[in-house]
Design an enzyme around this catalytic site. Structure first.
Site, short mmCIF file in Angstrom:
data_model
loop_
_atom_site.label_atom_id
_atom_site.label_comp_id
_atom_site.label_asym_id
_atom_site.label_seq_id
_atom_site.Cartn_x
_atom_site.Cartn_y
_atom_site.Cartn_z
N TYR A 1 36.61 45.10 31.36
CA TYR A 1 35.96 44.03 32.11
C TYR A 1 36.97 42.92 32.44
O TYR A 1 37.10 42.51 33.61
CB TYR A 1 34.79 43.46 31.29
CG TYR A 1 34.32 42.10 31.75
CD1 TYR A 1 33.64 41.95 32.95
CD2 TYR A 1 34.57 40.95 30.99
CE1 TYR A 1 33.21 40.69 33.38
CE2 TYR A 1 34.15 39.71 31.40
CZ TYR A 1 33.47 39.57 32.60
OH TYR A 1 33.06 38.34 33.03
N1 LIG Z 1 27.71 34.30 31.44
C1 LIG Z 1 28.94 34.14 30.98
O1 LIG Z 1 29.17 33.70 29.84
C2 LIG Z 1 30.14 34.45 31.85
C3 LIG Z 1 31.41 34.22 31.32
C4 LIG Z 1 32.52 34.52 32.11
C5 LIG Z 1 32.36 35.00 33.40
N2 LIG Z 1 31.11 35.23 33.87
C6 LIG Z 1 30.96 35.75 35.23
O2 LIG Z 1 30.06 34.92 35.93
C7 LIG Z 1 29.25 35.70 36.82
C8 LIG Z 1 27.77 35.47 36.50
O3 LIG Z 1 27.52 35.89 35.16
P1 LIG Z 1 26.03 36.04 34.61
O4 LIG Z 1 26.10 35.90 33.14
O5 LIG Z 1 25.13 35.17 35.43
O6 LIG Z 1 25.76 37.59 34.94
P2 LIG Z 1 24.46 38.31 35.55
O7 LIG Z 1 24.63 39.76 35.27
O8 LIG Z 1 23.21 37.66 35.02
O9 LIG Z 1 24.56 38.03 37.10
C9 LIG Z 1 25.39 38.80 37.96
C10 LIG Z 1 24.53 39.27 39.13
O10 LIG Z 1 25.36 39.99 40.05
C11 LIG Z 1 24.58 41.04 40.62
N3 LIG Z 1 25.49 42.08 41.13
C12 LIG Z 1 26.32 42.88 40.39
N4 LIG Z 1 26.97 43.74 41.19
C13 LIG Z 1 26.59 43.45 42.47
C14 LIG Z 1 26.93 43.99 43.74
N5 LIG Z 1 27.78 45.03 43.85
N6 LIG Z 1 26.34 43.47 44.85
C15 LIG Z 1 25.45 42.45 44.74
N7 LIG Z 1 25.08 41.90 43.56
C16 LIG Z 1 25.65 42.40 42.43
C17 LIG Z 1 23.72 41.54 39.45
O11 LIG Z 1 22.55 42.22 39.89
C18 LIG Z 1 23.40 40.24 38.71
O12 LIG Z 1 22.13 39.72 39.07
C19 LIG Z 1 29.69 37.16 36.63
O13 LIG Z 1 30.63 37.47 37.63
C20 LIG Z 1 30.35 37.14 35.26
O14 LIG Z 1 31.32 38.16 35.13
C21 LIG Z 1 29.99 34.96 33.13
#
Ligand SMILES: NC(=O)c1ccc[n+]([C@@H]2O[C@H](COP(=O)([O-])OP(=O)(O)OC[C@H]3O[C@@H](n4cnc5c(N)ncnc54)[C@H](O)[C@@H]3O)[C@@H](O)[C@H]2O)c1
Length: 305
Positions: free
Chosen positions: A139
């Site tokens: 990841y």
């Molecule tokens: N939550 C955390 O602590 C954290 C930490 C570091 C980075 N991030 C990054 O922040 C972003 C949001 O994280 P989150 O926790 O809200 O995750 P999440 O999984 O709740 O939200 C990500 C959304 O992206 C959508 N998605 C995935 N692939 C897709 C595609 N090909 N086309 C369209 N939509 C797509 C999913 O359906 C999902 O609803 C992510 O990119 C994650 O990697 C999150």
């Protein structure tokens, strides 16, 4: 302004879309509602938002009249070894390449959600943005590759991109695979919590409202090509955080200790000085306040997680 939020049905994206709308912006969302976790939960997150169902790796975005893209869509989670890897390539690398390509052609700024996972076991704590990134999970590797894509498209096609490295975001609607959410679920159902590692591993936990404020500030004020840590300020060990949630909930958590999970790191601690100096952002929510908000949400709505 007219903004597009990708991943708008997700945890952070739904909070961001709501905050932008509350600030008077015209907001549309895009999400393909992957089954990484319960799709019904994403539908609840997206209720009341305008979210188009579209897979970013497959279909064009349509950027007419859009002033900025918040690219939060992706496949999260460090347990990304094995057969799921193609999904990480598809939802992180391929989807992001498509977004950057279209944004560069349309001359639209992108704020990209990267992760503290790019650092791996970081070479220094607190970790500044110029520490050598050495991810220890597939990841983290895909997120780092996306960061490089932002740089490559900046150089080759003039893409205006800002990279944010979020450090463990938590709060209401947190994903069901994440640590606090799993703790809340076991406190509620009385089940045994499976603790990976010693519990001494620590994190810069970041409240979702603070992460959203940093993300908006990046869109409004960051220089093109900048990379910022977005970390919660307070560092806590996993056992300290469990203790806080036990106190807030008035319940005890039964623990079962397991080996540390592959891809997990011992420590994350953000150096937030760059974003503080350049964008005037500092986190304002203490871990105790943030967990209180999370517990009241979870105890009201989480049935099983
Ligand atoms: N939550 C955390 O602590 C954290 C930490 C570091 C980075 N991030 C990054 O922040 C972003 C949001 O994280 P989150 O926790 O809200 O995750 P999440 O999984 O709740 O939200 C990500 C959304 O992206 C959508 N998605 C995935 N692939 C897709 C595609 N090909 N086309 C369209 N939509 C797509 C999913 O359906 C999902 O609803 C992510 O990119 C994650 O990697 C999150």
């Amino acid at each position: 302004m007219r903004y597009l939020v990708t991943g708008a049905a997700g945890f952070v994206g739904s909070h961001l879309a709501e905050a932008l709308r509350a600030a008077g912006h015209d907001v549309s969302g895009v999400d393909c509602f992957t089954d990484y976790y319960d799709v019904a939960e994403k539908e609840r997150n997206a209720a009341g938002l305008d979210v188009r169902r579209l897979d970013l790796a497959e279909a064009p975005l349509g950027l007419d009249g859009v002033d900025g893209i918040f690219h939060l869509a992706g496949r999260p989670g460090v347990r990304s070894f094995g057969g799921v890897f193609p999904d990480y390539v598809h939802d992180n690398l391929l989807a992001t390449q498509r977004v950057f390509e279209q944004a560069a052609a349309a001359g639209v700024r992108v704020v990209f959600a990267s992760s503290s996972s790019v650092y791996g076991e970081a070479e220094a704590y607190p970790t500044p943005e110029d520490a050598l990134p050495l991810p220890v999970s597939p990841y983290g590797l895909t997120k780092l590759a996306c960061e490089h894509l932002a740089r490559v498209y900046g150089r080759a096609s003039g893409l205006d991109a800002v990279v944010l490295r979020y450090f463990t975001v938590y709060g209401p609607r947190q994903r069901p695979d994440m640590f606090f959410r799993r703790v809340c679920a076991r406190l509620l159902d009385g089940g045994t919590f499976e603790l990976y590692g010693s519990g001494e591993q620590s994190r810069s936990f970041t409240y979702v409202g603070d992460a959203v404020a940093a993300t908006v500030a990046a869109m409004e004020r960051a220089a093109p090509g900048t990379v910022y840590n977005v970390g919660g300020g307070e560092e806590a060990s996993v056992l300290e955080a469990i203790g806080l949630l036990e106190r807030l909930s008035g319940r005890r958590l039964e623990l079962r200790r397991l080996e540390a999970a592959r891809g997990d790191v011992e420590r994350t601690k953000a150096d937030d000085s760059r974003i503080a100096a350049e964008l005037g952002w500092t986190p304002t929510t203490s871990l105790e306040e943030g967990l209180a908000a999370m517990w009241s949400w979870a105890s009201g709505t989480v049935a099983d997680a």
